[in-house]
Design an enzyme around this catalytic site. Structure first.
Site, PDB file in Angstrom:
ATOM      1  N   SER A 193       0.827  -1.222   0.000  1.00  0.00           N
ATOM      2  CA  SER A 193       0.000   0.000   0.000  1.00  0.00           C
ATOM      3  C   SER A 193       0.856   1.263   0.000  1.00  0.00           C
ATOM      4  CB  SER A 193      -0.921   0.010   1.225  1.00  0.00           C
ATOM      5  OG  SER A 193      -0.168  -0.200   2.405  1.00  0.00           O
ATOM      6  N   ASN A 213      -1.701  -2.763  13.388  1.00  0.00           N
ATOM      7  CA  ASN A 213      -3.162  -2.672  13.368  1.00  0.00           C
ATOM      8  C   ASN A 213      -3.677  -1.443  14.117  1.00  0.00           C
ATOM      9  OD1 ASN A 213      -2.865  -5.043  12.027  1.00  0.00           O
ATOM     10  ND2 ASN A 213      -3.709  -6.350  13.642  1.00  0.00           N
ATOM     11  N   THR A 263     -41.475  24.907  -8.415  1.00  0.00           N
ATOM     12  CA  THR A 263     -41.698  23.565  -7.867  1.00  0.00           C
ATOM     13  C   THR A 263     -42.003  22.706  -9.090  1.00  0.00           C
ATOM     14  OG1 THR A 263     -44.057  23.915  -7.539  1.00  0.00           O
ATOM     15  CG2 THR A 263     -42.646  24.470  -5.685  1.00  0.00           C
ATOM     16  N   HIS A 264     -41.541  21.479  -9.075  1.00  0.00           N
ATOM     17  CA  HIS A 264     -41.669  20.596 -10.253  1.00  0.00           C
ATOM     18  C   HIS A 264     -41.032  21.231 -11.489  1.00  0.00           C
ATOM     19  CE1 HIS A 264     -44.773  18.556  -7.779  1.00  0.00           C
ATOM     20  NE2 HIS A 264     -45.117  19.797  -7.482  1.00  0.00           N
ATOM     21  N   SER A 303     -16.391  24.685 -27.867  1.00  0.00           N
ATOM     22  CA  SER A 303     -16.516  23.441 -28.607  1.00  0.00           C
ATOM     23  C   SER A 303     -15.560  23.496 -29.785  1.00  0.00           C
ATOM     24  CB  SER A 303     -17.956  23.279 -29.089  1.00  0.00           C
ATOM     25  OG  SER A 303     -17.986  22.448 -30.238  1.00  0.00           O
ATOM     26  N   LYS A 319     -20.424  27.914 -29.025  1.00  0.00           N
ATOM     27  CA  LYS A 319     -20.633  27.262 -27.731  1.00  0.00           C
ATOM     28  C   LYS A 319     -19.754  27.799 -26.609  1.00  0.00           C
ATOM     29  CE  LYS A 319     -22.842  24.017 -26.792  1.00  0.00           C
ATOM     30  NZ  LYS A 319     -22.870  22.614 -27.230  1.00  0.00           N
ATOM     31  N   ASN A 363     -19.478  26.209 -22.800  1.00  0.00           N
ATOM     32  CA  ASN A 363     -20.049  25.143 -21.976  1.00  0.00           C
ATOM     33  C   ASN A 363     -19.667  25.282 -20.504  1.00  0.00           C
ATOM     34  OD1 ASN A 363     -21.107  23.959 -24.310  1.00  0.00           O
ATOM     35  ND2 ASN A 363     -19.186  22.851 -24.683  1.00  0.00           N
ATOM     36  N   GLU A 370     -20.591  20.972 -14.594  1.00  0.00           N
ATOM     37  CA  GLU A 370     -20.901  19.636 -15.129  1.00  0.00           C
ATOM     38  C   GLU A 370     -19.981  18.579 -14.532  1.00  0.00           C
ATOM     39  OE1 GLU A 370     -21.910  19.426 -19.566  1.00  0.00           O
ATOM     40  OE2 GLU A 370     -20.933  21.365 -19.364  1.00  0.00           O
ATOM     41  N   TYR A 413      -8.967  -6.961  13.203  1.00  0.00           N
ATOM     42  CA  TYR A 413      -8.395  -6.386  11.977  1.00  0.00           C
ATOM     43  C   TYR A 413      -8.361  -7.418  10.855  1.00  0.00           C
ATOM     44  CZ  TYR A 413      -5.217  -4.494   8.541  1.00  0.00           C
ATOM     45  OH  TYR A 413      -4.680  -4.063   7.366  1.00  0.00           O
ATOM     46  N   GLN A 453      -7.175  -2.293   4.489  1.00  0.00           N
ATOM     47  CA  GLN A 453      -6.200  -1.503   3.744  1.00  0.00           C
ATOM     48  C   GLN A 453      -6.884  -0.775   2.578  1.00  0.00           C
ATOM     49  OE1 GLN A 453      -2.081  -2.875   3.274  1.00  0.00           O
ATOM     50  NE2 GLN A 453      -2.508  -3.037   1.088  1.00  0.00           N
ATOM     51  N   LYS A 455      -8.240   3.282   2.279  1.00  0.00           N
ATOM     52  CA  LYS A 455      -7.473   4.517   2.087  1.00  0.00           C
ATOM     53  C   LYS A 455      -7.742   5.234   0.781  1.00  0.00           C
ATOM     54  CE  LYS A 455      -4.261   2.694   5.220  1.00  0.00           C
ATOM     55  NZ  LYS A 455      -5.212   1.539   5.306  1.00  0.00           N
TER      56      LYS A 455
END
Ligand code: ARG
Length: 469
Positions: A34, A121, A166-167, A288, A294, A296, A301, A328, A333, A336
């Site tokens: 590791s 450990n 709303t919605h 783009s 464009k 973006n 995003e 343990y 391990q 992480k």
């Protein structure tokens, strides 16, 4: 049995090697190591070791010379790591064995005494907690900075009217500042949640040793105090195997990203041609390669996308723990990389969002136009009729008819002549037009937590006091 030479630990990385009759294959070494990710824990590992050594010395288990040598050796190792000169070895498996082996090279015998009453450990569990505690503190600062950035934009836009949805259908006019402060509430709860998690992160596993405790007279409370921890883990089996704190943190982090993702989605919508409510500064966007027109919103995003990986890490960690027997297991391990990536993703995202919100261009006219299109003040007309004595349900029905008529004529409610409105209810008088305006509607919502500008200004002031450090 001959004594283990200093080199043996360094070369074979296997403190247990006397028992083994064949070396580990390269594939297994690579699979089980590791060090190439957990080396990030080096500062916590040294801090934990120094606290352990100090306590061993106070308890008479190490002598003063041992302690001095350990301090000296660790100082050198710290300098080497900081200078990028430390030679991390895959053969030495993980951060703990790498540092211990180097310490042994540097100071000899006292380094080999350091591990008295300790196991990797309880060592690794301590390291991860110490590291995470520091990261939580940094994240709290970043979340506060983002809140302040949002409060600043909100303060400038208290009187800017946008359609509230709303919605995703136009509902009622709201202050753009009010809308942004909703996110400040989310991020302030995130800080609370992280603070709460921190209390359970900040407990000491050291002294649990491999799983059962140790026969040396350790003073665990002393180590906890030295490390600034709030207490010790009270059961050795739990101490070495508990990763609840990591899962909890990961859940809190996932929620931060969910909030970021909601904000991202709104920024993306608002910047689209159909809404045109805002513009993001060019430095947060890309063009783009084929469509010259464009621009973006890449940053929001990507943040929305990165939410997926952080939520994924939560799923990974919680699944990692499911079904693990005490105590343990090497499975742990695997805690992480998800934790590290979660922290990295959050830190970058929070930094970039604080900056990006500062550079927001607000297009008031487009917001007002959109708000005036969706019959956003229909509730206000119903409320008006209630004040004239109608029951709300009846008022609701009458206004529905008025809206239908307005739609048929392609007009807003406020554009219907008074005589036309009076056909729906004779009690309607000319004072209705003030209420049917967007601003009148906004000002009317003057309850605590409501969108009336006075209320929003009060919230801005409250947040500024709360966030001032
Ligand atoms: N690298 C290990 C981990 O991250 C350290 C603990 C190893 N303990 C052991 N008994 N093999 O969990």
């Amino acid at each position: 049995m001959s004594s283990v030479s200093d080199n043996q630990l360094a070369n074979k990385a296997q403190a247990w090697s006397a028992l083994f009759s064949e070396p580990m294959s390269d594939l297994v070494k690579r699979y089980t190591a590791s060090v190439f990710f957990d080396q990030r824990l080096w500062a916590a590992d040294i801090e934990g070791s120094l606290a352990h050594a100090e306590m061993l010395t106070a308890q008479g288990i190490l002598n003063g010379d041992d302690h001095a040598a350990i301090l000296r050796g660790m100082a050198q190792i710290k300098a080497e790591i900081e200078a990028g000169k430390f030679d991390w070895k895959l053969d030495l498996e993980d951060v703990h064995l790498n540092i211990e082996a180097r310490l042994t090279e540097l100071i000899g015998l006292p380094a080999k005494r350091l591990h008295t009453g300790r196991s990797r450990n309880d060592q690794v569990a301590t390291d991860v907690r110490l590291w995470l505690r520091g990261e939580i503190d940094e994240l709290a600062l970043l979340l506060n900075a983002l809140q302040l950035a949002l409060v600043d934009v909100a303060a400038k836009n208290v009187d800017v009217i946008m359609p509230g949805f709303t919605h995703l259908q136009v509902a009622q006019p709201v202050s753009f500042g009010h809308h942004l402060l909703a996110y400040v509430e989310m991020f302030s709860r995130d800080v609370e949640r992280l603070g709460d998690t921190r209390r359970r992160v900040n407990r000491l596993p050291l002294g649990a040793a491999a799983l059962a405790g140790t026969s040396y007279p350790l003073d665990r409370e002393r180590v906890a105090r030295t490390l600034g921890m709030e207490g010790i883990c009270q059961n050795s089996l739990d101490a070495v195997s508990d990763r609840d704190f990591a899962i909890e943190f990961s859940a809190a982090a996932a929620l931060v990203m969910v909030h970021i993702s909601r904000l991202s989605e709104e920024l993306i919508l608002w910047m689209s041609q159909s809404f045109g409510f805002i513009d993001l500064a060019d430095r947060f966007c890309t063009g783009s390669s084929i469509m010259p027109q464009k621009k973006n919103p890449d940053v929001p995003e990507l943040a929305r996308g990165k939410t997926g990986r952080v939520v994924g890490h939560l799923m990974g960690l919680i699944t990692l723990m499911k079904g693990q027997p005490l105590a343990y297991n090497k499975d742990n391990q695997e805690d992480k990389e998800p934790l590290f990536d979660t922290v990295d993703t959050l830190k970058d995202t929070l930094r970039i969002f604080a900056e990006m919100m500062g550079g927001l261009t607000v297009k008031q006219e487009a917001m007002a136009r959109a708000a005036s299109k969706g019959y956003a003040t229909a509730t206000d007309l119903a409320d008006y009729l209630v004040k004239k004595g109608l029951a709300f349900r009846d008022a609701h029905e009458i206004v529905a008819h008025a809206v239908k008529a307005a739609i048929a004529q392609g007009l807003d409610l406020s554009e219907l002549p008074l005589a036309e409105l009076q056909k729906f209810d004779a009690r309607i008088e000319s004072d209705v037009f003030e209420l049917l305006s967007l601003r009148g509607s906004l000002n009317a919502r003057n309850t605590v937590g409501g969108t009336a500008p006075d209320q929003v200004r009060a919230q801005v002031a409250r947040h500024r006091i709360r966030l001032a450090v």
